[in-house]
Design an enzyme around this catalytic site. Structure first.
Site, PDB file in Angstrom:
ATOM      1  N   ASP A 177       0.864  -1.190   0.000  1.00  0.00           N
ATOM      2  CA  ASP A 177       0.000   0.000   0.000  1.00  0.00           C
ATOM      3  C   ASP A 177       0.900   1.239   0.000  1.00  0.00           C
ATOM      4  O   ASP A 177       1.435   1.599   1.043  1.00  0.00           O
ATOM      5  CB  ASP A 177      -0.891  -0.027   1.240  1.00  0.00           C
ATOM      6  N   GLU A 210      -1.387  10.746   0.721  1.00  0.00           N
ATOM      7  CA  GLU A 210      -2.707  10.115   0.810  1.00  0.00           C
ATOM      8  C   GLU A 210      -3.010   9.673   2.229  1.00  0.00           C
ATOM      9  O   GLU A 210      -4.153   9.794   2.705  1.00  0.00           O
ATOM     10  CB  GLU A 210      -2.767   8.913  -0.144  1.00  0.00           C
ATOM     11  N   GLU A 211      -1.993   9.154   2.917  1.00  0.00           N
ATOM     12  CA  GLU A 211      -2.202   8.538   4.227  1.00  0.00           C
ATOM     13  C   GLU A 211      -2.549   9.546   5.325  1.00  0.00           C
ATOM     14  O   GLU A 211      -2.924   9.162   6.430  1.00  0.00           O
ATOM     15  CB  GLU A 211      -0.965   7.731   4.641  1.00  0.00           C
ATOM     16  N   ASP A 233      -5.515   1.724  -5.968  1.00  0.00           N
ATOM     17  CA  ASP A 233      -5.066   1.621  -4.577  1.00  0.00           C
ATOM     18  C   ASP A 233      -5.269   0.190  -4.103  1.00  0.00           C
ATOM     19  O   ASP A 233      -5.941  -0.617  -4.763  1.00  0.00           O
ATOM     20  CB  ASP A 233      -5.839   2.589  -3.677  1.00  0.00           C
TER      21      ASP A 233
END
Length: 360
Positions: A177, A210-211, A233
């Site tokens: 990820d 993104e996180e 994703d």
């Protein structure tokens, strides 16, 4: 897409440290890899990458994105004895940090663990707060840490190389990820660049942060202003003994996942019927197995992408991963191959989509 080539690229990219806001080394590597297969490459102030291929005939501006950052921590404080206190950036879980090997801005370290011999019975049943955890980099003083050029705010990430199981299609490691989808996008550009047999313009975006709130994707989508967007994703799955029967029937090795609904409240999205139907249409045409999902506990950059400007017609192709946000994420190479075939077919067939207006 060649699975062996995909795996070797993933091993290389996943090994690079790139926590939220600290993706520079990942960005540098990806720019180097994708530039030979792009008409133009640009990097913005945040670190988002924009790689463009112009198709052989007129058509829509299509954006395909993946995010480059991995979950991590930063140095919050350095004590007089040289131990580092930490703060999370993204979904780091305390129970998975304890006793792990970590990379502290290029230096080896370990997250300390109190010896079982010294723990009380109560301590053995509890998980320390992240504010009680610390990293040992082998220093004996604050000055020694500073001499190692470690400062407050420096990134911390897991050390965990990508490896394969006896079943070589099963892969395990950190940063699946979402470095896996960065590599998928790279493979797409490698295959499309020579012939450019599609209509319109393809903009491949590698988004940052993104996180920590889908930040890079918001900026990138505004800049690109696409007619259509697809987000790539990985997402959590529920095919292990502790999650089977959860009402979330998604597993690895069963094909790409189409999230019909992701996230909750203001930080989520409901995939448009037009895009969902497109994904299903091409999956059926290619005989690609797929999984539909409603995932209220997780989201993707799509939640930011679809809200930019006047709204963007967008969807997501995602891939199941076990042991999310851990140093031992597990995924299936066949899922990525099937998702790649689907993605390539959609892009090269864009001039046959027809009118995707809301009322149809």
């Amino acid at each position: 897409m060649n699975k062996d080539e995909f795996l070797e690229e993933l091993k290389d990219i996943a090994a690079i440290q790139g926590t939220p806001g600290q993706e520079m080394k990942v960005v540098r590597s990806l720019v180097e890899k994708i530039s030979p297969y792009s008409d133009e490459v640009e990097i913005d102030h945040m670190g988002n990458i924009y790689a463009t291929i112009h198709g052989s005939k007129p058509g829509p501006t299509m954006m395909v994105s993946a995010h480059s950052d991995e979950i991590g921590c930063v140095v919050r404080d350095i004590d007089d004895n040289g131990f580092l206190r930490i703060e999370r950036t993204g979904g780091m879980i305390e129970s998975l940090l304890i006793g792990r090997k970590v990379n502290v801005n290029g230096h080896f370290g370990v997250v300390g663990v109190k010896a079982g011999h010294l723990q009380t019975p109560e301590e053995r049943k509890t998980i320390p707060s992240i504010y009680d955890l610390y990293v040992d980099v082998g220093a004996t003083s604050k000055e020694e840490v500073h001499n190692m050029t470690i400062q407050i705010g420096d990134p911390i990430s897991y050390i965990s190389d990508i490896e394969t199981f006896t079943n070589a299609d099963l892969i395990c490691g950190k940063s699946i990820d979402n470095r896996s989808c960065c590599v998928l996008l790279l493979q797409l550009f490698k295959e499309l660049f020579t012939e450019k047999n599609f209509a319109g313009k393809l903009v491949g975006v590698i988004a940052v942060q993104e996180e920590v709130g889908l930040r890079g994707a918001k900026v990138a989508t505004y800049k690109v202003n696409p007619d259509f967007a697809l987000v790539l994703d990985t997402i959590p799955c529920a095919d292990t003994p502790d999650s089977i029967g959860s009402g979330y029937p998604v597993g690895i090795g069963r094909g790409p996942v189409f999230p019909a609904l992701a996230g909750g409240g203001v930080r989520g999205n409901i995939m448009s019927p037009q895009v969902k139907n497109l994904l299903i249409h091409y999956a059926n045409e290619l005989d690609v197995p797929y999984q539909m999902a409603v995932m209220t506990g997780a989201t993707t950059d799509l939640a930011a992408v679809h809200l930019e400007r006047e709204g963007v017609l967008a969807g997501a192709i995602t891939f199941a991963r076990r042991y999310s946000h851990s140093p031992v994420e597990v995924a299936h190479l066949r899922d990525f191959k099937q998702g790649f075939d689907l993605l390539k077919k959609m892009i090269t067939d864009a001039d046959n989509w027809g009118d995707l207006g809301f009322i149809k």
